[in-house]
Write a protein that holds these residues in place. Structure first.
Motif, PDB file in Angstrom:
ATOM      1  N   SER A 251       5.554   0.579  13.385  1.00 53.94           N
ATOM      2  CA  SER A 251       4.776   2.076  13.449  1.00 53.94           C
ATOM      3  C   SER A 251       3.272   2.639  13.804  1.00 53.94           C
ATOM      4  O   SER A 251       2.961   3.565  13.616  1.00 53.94           O
ATOM      5  CB  SER A 251       6.025   3.776  13.605  1.00 53.94           C
ATOM      6  N   GLY A 252       2.490   0.824  12.916  1.00 55.42           N
ATOM      7  CA  GLY A 252       1.645   1.138  13.154  1.00 55.42           C
ATOM      8  C   GLY A 252       1.110  -0.167  12.625  1.00 55.42           C
ATOM      9  O   GLY A 252       1.089  -1.013  12.736  1.00 55.42           O
ATOM     10  N   PRO A 253      -0.301   0.235  11.920  1.00 52.68           N
ATOM     11  CA  PRO A 253      -0.861  -0.749  11.267  1.00 52.68           C
ATOM     12  C   PRO A 253      -0.120  -1.468   9.708  1.00 52.68           C
ATOM     13  O   PRO A 253       0.701  -0.730   9.521  1.00 52.68           O
ATOM     14  CB  PRO A 253      -2.716  -0.480  11.086  1.00 52.68           C
ATOM     15  N   SER A 254      -0.786  -2.915   9.216  1.00 57.39           N
ATOM     16  CA  SER A 254       0.584  -2.823   8.011  1.00 57.39           C
ATOM     17  C   SER A 254      -0.302  -2.384   7.296  1.00 57.39           C
ATOM     18  O   SER A 254      -0.696  -1.000   6.906  1.00 57.39           O
ATOM     19  CB  SER A 254      -0.038  -4.079   8.138  1.00 57.39           C
ATOM     20  N   ARG A 255       1.283  -1.571   6.365  1.00 53.04           N
ATOM     21  CA  ARG A 255       1.341  -1.138   5.083  1.00 53.04           C
ATOM     22  C   ARG A 255       0.835  -2.293   3.803  1.00 53.04           C
ATOM     23  O   ARG A 255       1.367  -3.364   3.842  1.00 53.04           O
ATOM     24  CB  ARG A 255       2.026  -0.981   4.964  1.00 53.04           C
ATOM     25  N   ARG A 256       0.247  -2.219   3.385  1.00 49.89           N
ATOM     26  CA  ARG A 256      -0.620  -2.613   1.447  1.00 49.89           C
ATOM     27  C   ARG A 256       0.513  -2.231   0.835  1.00 49.89           C
ATOM     28  O   ARG A 256       0.047  -0.652   0.076  1.00 49.89           O
ATOM     29  CB  ARG A 256      -1.728  -2.479   1.417  1.00 49.89           C
ATOM     30  N   TYR A 257       1.434  -2.490  -0.003  1.00 49.21           N
ATOM     31  CA  TYR A 257       1.829  -2.870  -0.882  1.00 49.21           C
ATOM     32  C   TYR A 257       1.776  -2.962  -2.543  1.00 49.21           C
ATOM     33  O   TYR A 257       1.350  -4.182  -2.460  1.00 49.21           O
ATOM     34  CB  TYR A 257       3.906  -2.631  -0.663  1.00 49.21           C
TER      35      TYR A 257
ATOM     36  N   LEU B 124       4.009  11.843  -6.037  1.00 50.23           N
ATOM     37  CA  LEU B 124       3.625  11.642  -7.602  1.00 50.23           C
ATOM     38  C   LEU B 124       3.100  13.587  -7.032  1.00 50.23           C
ATOM     39  O   LEU B 124       3.223  14.500  -7.876  1.00 50.23           O
ATOM     40  CB  LEU B 124       2.278  11.651  -6.998  1.00 50.23           C
ATOM     41  N   ALA B 125       3.806  13.925  -6.042  1.00 48.66           N
ATOM     42  CA  ALA B 125       3.292  15.491  -5.283  1.00 48.66           C
ATOM     43  C   ALA B 125       4.871  15.656  -6.334  1.00 48.66           C
ATOM     44  O   ALA B 125       5.222  16.849  -6.045  1.00 48.66           O
ATOM     45  CB  ALA B 125       2.944  15.075  -3.257  1.00 48.66           C
TER      46      ALA B 125
ATOM     47  N   VAL C 279       0.809   5.351   0.288  1.00 45.08           N
ATOM     48  CA  VAL C 279       1.149   7.065   0.309  1.00 45.08           C
ATOM     49  C   VAL C 279       2.321   7.682  -0.110  1.00 45.08           C
ATOM     50  O   VAL C 279       2.574   8.166  -0.848  1.00 45.08           O
ATOM     51  CB  VAL C 279       1.786   7.106   2.167  1.00 45.08           C
ATOM     52  N   GLU C 280       3.447   6.760  -0.414  1.00 44.47           N
ATOM     53  CA  GLU C 280       4.535   6.747  -0.765  1.00 44.47           C
ATOM     54  C   GLU C 280       4.266   6.859  -2.520  1.00 44.47           C
ATOM     55  O   GLU C 280       4.388   8.192  -2.450  1.00 44.47           O
ATOM     56  CB  GLU C 280       5.256   5.688  -0.910  1.00 44.47           C
TER      57      GLU C 280
END
Length: 121
Positions: free
Chosen positions: A80-86, A45-46, A39-40
């Protein structure tokens, strides 16, 4: 008016094809300095509207980068939620990015030369 609309649609397809051609290297460049999660990457990119893309494009690209050895992943727990995949750049990914960066100026200059009226090679 219809001809103008068709011309705009063709130009938009051209931008889409250009984005597809360079998006992989833009993502590698974004991973060069620090690991990032999906998401980052989408948000960064946006920030450049011509490079804005969707999850449906980015996540398969990230999977291809991982499978081809250009990027690696790790999980980080999130309060704040599920683990993030980096995603992080591998040495092979760094080499691929350096190769692209070395070729890009010549490619860009060649295209620019063709686009300037009366400046044919």
């Amino acid at each position: 008016m219809v001809a103008g609309k068709a011309s705009n649609e063709h130009a938009n397809r051209g931008v889409s094809q250009l984005r597809k051609g360079v998006l992989e290297y833009c993502v590698l460049a974004l991973l060069r300095d620090q690991p990032r999660y999906g998401v980052e990457l989408l948000e960064v990119l946006a920030d450049s509207p011509v490079m804005a893309t969707s999850q449906g494009t980015l996540y398969p690209l990230l999977s291809r980068l991982r499978r081809s050895g250009l990027a690696d992943t790790f999980l980080v727990e999130s309060a704040s939620g599920p683990s993030r995949r980096y995603y992080e750049l591998t040495d092979q990914g760094r080499q691929a990015l350096e190769g692209f960066a070395g070729n890009w100026p010549g490619f860009r200059d060649a295209v620019d030369r063709f686009l300037v009226p009366g400046d044919e090679a």
